[in-house]
Design an enzyme around this catalytic site. Sequence first.
Site, PDB file in Angstrom:
ATOM      1  N   HIS A  17       0.837  -1.205   0.000  1.00  0.00           N
ATOM      2  CA  HIS A  17       0.000   0.000   0.000  1.00  0.00           C
ATOM      3  C   HIS A  17       0.877   1.263   0.000  1.00  0.00           C
ATOM      4  CE1 HIS A  17      -3.118  -2.613   2.301  1.00  0.00           C
ATOM      5  NE2 HIS A  17      -3.564  -2.467   1.069  1.00  0.00           N
ATOM      6  N   LYS A  41     -15.926  -7.614   5.467  1.00  0.00           N
ATOM      7  CA  LYS A  41     -15.295  -8.497   6.448  1.00  0.00           C
ATOM      8  C   LYS A  41     -15.196  -7.753   7.781  1.00  0.00           C
ATOM      9  CE  LYS A  41     -12.491  -7.627   2.622  1.00  0.00           C
ATOM     10  NZ  LYS A  41     -11.311  -7.017   2.094  1.00  0.00           N
ATOM     11  N   ARG A  93      -2.288  -6.324  -8.277  1.00  0.00           N
ATOM     12  CA  ARG A  93      -1.191  -7.229  -7.954  1.00  0.00           C
ATOM     13  C   ARG A  93      -1.050  -8.334  -9.001  1.00  0.00           C
ATOM     14  NH1 ARG A  93      -3.301  -7.861  -2.012  1.00  0.00           N
ATOM     15  NH2 ARG A  93      -5.122  -7.379  -3.261  1.00  0.00           N
ATOM     16  N   SER A 131      -2.897  -7.614   3.136  1.00  0.00           N
ATOM     17  CA  SER A 131      -3.184  -7.403   4.558  1.00  0.00           C
ATOM     18  C   SER A 131      -3.595  -8.712   5.212  1.00  0.00           C
ATOM     19  CB  SER A 131      -4.318  -6.383   4.724  1.00  0.00           C
ATOM     20  OG  SER A 131      -3.937  -5.141   4.218  1.00  0.00           O
TER      21      SER A 131
END
Length: 166
Positions: A17, A41, A93, A131
């Site tokens: 990030h 979540k 990514r 993360s």
Amino acid sequence: MKVGIYPGSFDPITLGHLDVIIRASGLVDQLIIGVLKNTAKKPLFTAEERVKLIELAIKDIPDLPPVKVEAFDGLLVNFAKEKNASIIVRGLRAITDFEYELQIAQTNHKLNPAIDTVFFTTSVEYSYLSSSAVREIASFGGDIQKFVPECIVQSIYDKYKSLRSV
Ligand code: ADP
């Protein structure tokens, strides 16, 4: 003035990030890191804690153009409009990110044609980093120093320690 928003859960912020923040901040006059409150979540850190960790992580970056960190909920395009932002920044990514990101970007553009999404392809050294991986490793007491800014490492271990003690 060109304002960009980099939205995400940042639960917690990683070096991946941070890399996007540094690169994206050079592209706009003002970058706002938008920390999602209403993430689907259940987050490890509250939105306020995630904002603080990001502020800590960017505090000592030399020559960083103006970056603000704010929590938000509701529709991203509404938050962007409220902040006069014309650019949404996202990171890519792998091909697995692409389909989801394309759909969201096109939907947001339809909702507000004045807003475009700009993608940063991840720097190769962070392409594996997420993360959720950091949370998993930290939850078992593993070494997360290579994955997150050094100044927030202890806060992550402390969070798991406090969760274990309740
Ligand atoms: P979200 O839950 O919205 O995906 P994340 O906090 O997981 O939020 O990620 C926010 C943004 O940062 C996303 O665009 C994601 O693709 C990007 N990102 C996450 N990890 C990396 C990384 N290692 N390198 C580059 N971009 C990343």
